[in-house]
Design an enzyme around this catalytic site. Structure first.
Site, PDB file in Angstrom:
ATOM      1  CG  ASP A 119     -23.074 -10.037  -4.160  1.00  0.00           C
ATOM      2  OD1 ASP A 119     -24.176 -10.563  -3.887  1.00  0.00           O
ATOM      3  OD2 ASP A 119     -22.320 -10.457  -5.066  1.00  0.00           O
TER       4      ASP A 119
ATOM      5  CG  HIS B 224     -32.000  -8.551  -1.364  1.00  0.00           C
ATOM      6  ND1 HIS B 224     -32.213  -8.220  -0.047  1.00  0.00           N
ATOM      7  CD2 HIS B 224     -31.497  -9.813  -1.348  1.00  0.00           C
ATOM      8  CE1 HIS B 224     -31.838  -9.226   0.716  1.00  0.00           C
ATOM      9  NE2 HIS B 224     -31.402 -10.213  -0.039  1.00  0.00           N
TER      10      HIS B 224
ATOM     11  CE1 TYR C 176     -38.574 -14.374  -7.114  1.00  0.00           C
ATOM     12  CE2 TYR C 176     -40.712 -15.399  -7.462  1.00  0.00           C
ATOM     13  CZ  TYR C 176     -39.951 -14.292  -7.134  1.00  0.00           C
ATOM     14  OH  TYR C 176     -40.574 -13.111  -6.805  1.00  0.00           O
TER      15      TYR C 176
ATOM     16  CB  ALA D 226     -37.692 -23.690  -3.679  1.00  0.00           C
TER      17      ALA D 226
ATOM     18  CE  LYS E  27     -39.516 -13.697  -3.606  1.00  0.00           C
ATOM     19  NZ  LYS E  27     -38.970 -12.524  -2.893  1.00  0.00           N
TER      20      LYS E  27
ATOM     21  CG  LEU F  56     -46.920  -9.354 -13.539  1.00  0.00           C
ATOM     22  CD1 LEU F  56     -45.557 -10.024 -13.414  1.00  0.00           C
ATOM     23  CD2 LEU F  56     -47.574  -9.708 -14.872  1.00  0.00           C
ATOM     24  CB  ILE F  57     -45.078  -5.583  -9.233  1.00  0.00           C
ATOM     25  CG1 ILE F  57     -45.765  -6.280  -8.045  1.00  0.00           C
ATOM     26  CG2 ILE F  57     -44.954  -4.071  -9.002  1.00  0.00           C
ATOM     27  CD1 ILE F  57     -47.178  -5.852  -7.753  1.00  0.00           C
ATOM     28  CG  ASP F  58     -45.168  -2.008 -15.293  1.00  0.00           C
ATOM     29  OD1 ASP F  58     -44.108  -2.440 -15.754  1.00  0.00           O
ATOM     30  OD2 ASP F  58     -45.880  -1.147 -15.862  1.00  0.00           O
TER      31      ASP F  58
END
Ligand code: NDP
Length: 292
Positions: free
Chosen positions: A89, A117, A182, A184, A186, A216-218
């Site tokens: 984790d 991740h 998210y 912030a 990145k 955008l990735i599928d």
């Protein structure tokens, strides 16, 4: 006439850098030691398969051990030289230590560290306690753990003149409403890793760092989030995860500073650089319409 020579030289030199494209040699990946994080699903899973097809020696990690086992067995079928998995984790510092120690012991070093991740989350920012809790969590998973893993792996990477791939997003280069935490996290990746690259270059540490700016990735998770939060948005524009992983493997292998996938991501990045207000207002309006 005297002025034309420097102008010509400038045009030739800039054309060379603009059009010159080093070609990736797939055979360079054979037997390379690769650690992929977030490999239990989505882009990370596809990255593990891409490296396997090229005959790499892999360590894959994420929290869900059962899924990692399935990915590992497919990696073997696809041709990986070896595959090891370690459940961890990324919010837990001891787990991050464990992943790097395990990698060093099993692979005897490291050539590629692929940091992929992340927690993907849509939420309007209201400033409430829940927002702040998520902010802390997302910064830990999406940013602090990347810094920690890279810091712990840098000696191994330096010894092998290795490569770091940092999986980021267009949300690391421009504003993305409803994804403030998210975004912030990145943005923080770009600030940290480009500065680290500068320091490593100055110290003549031969480790390349590639920032992977994705549109955008599928992936199952990304598509689910859109369906739940932006129900009227067309998802056909999402690019296939397999093509995305292939582009990452190639560009990280070449050690480029920054890659975009799909090409539209580069378009957004550049439009935002030159017309930030226009894009911010346009994209903001679009996103809020997709909520209805
Ligand atoms: P997924 O949700 O499919 O994959 C995320 C991975 O991260 C999973 O393997 C998950 O495994 C792992 N992970 C999440 N939290 C933790 C944690 N606390 N500790 C350890 N592992 C964790 O996402 P995608 O494949 O779509 O995204 C992958 C990367 O690409 C991310 O960095 C994302 O920001 C980036 N990206 C994706 C885009 C898209 O449209 N899909 C667009 C732009 C960027 P587990 O749950 O088993 O721990």
């Amino acid at each position: 006439m005297g002025n034309i020579v420097p102008i010509l030289v400038l045009v030739i030199v800039s054309s060379y850098f603009f059009f010159w494209n080093d070609t990736f040699q797939p055979e360079t990946i054979r037997n390379q030691r690769v650690l992929v994080t977030g490999a239990s699903s989505g882009i990370g899973e596809e990255l593990a398969y891409q490296y396997s097809r090229l005959g790499a020696r892999l360590v894959i990690t994420a929290r869900r051990e059962e899924l990692l086992r399935k990915v590992a067995s497919k990696c073997k079928e696809l041709g990986a030289s070896s595959v090891e998995l370690v459940a961890a984790d990324m919010t837990v510092q001891e787990d991050r230590d464990k992943v790097i120690r395990f990698t060093g012991e099993r692979l005897g070093g490291l050539d590629y560290l692929i940091l992929n991740h992340a927690t993907l989350r849509h939420a309007a920012w209201t400033g409430h306690r829940e927002n702040l809790t998520f902010l802390h969590q997302d910064m830990e998973v999406n940013f602090v753990s990347y810094v920690d893993l890279a810091s712990k792996a840098i000696d191994m990477l330096s010894a092998s003149s290795g490569h770091i791939g940092v999986v980021s997003s267009v949300c690391g280069k421009m504003s993305c409403s409803l994804m403030t935490q998210y975004t912030a996290s990145k943005f923080a990746l770009h600030g940290f890793f480009t500065s680290l690259r500068q320091e490593l270059n100055a110290r003549r540490v031969n480790v390349t760092i590639t920032m992977c700016v994705l549109g955008l990735i599928d992936t199952e998770n990304a598509m689910r989030l859109i369906k739940e939060n932006l129900p009227t948005m067309d998802t056909w524009i999402a690019a296939p995860a397999q093509d995305c992983a292939q582009a990452i493997v190639e560009q990280v292998g070449l050690g480029v500073y920054e890659m975009h996938f799909p090409r539209m991501a580069m378009f957004y990045d550049y439009v935002h650089r030159f017309f930030p207000e226009f894009l911010e207002n346009y994209a903001g309006r679009q996103i809020h319409q997709f909520q209805k």
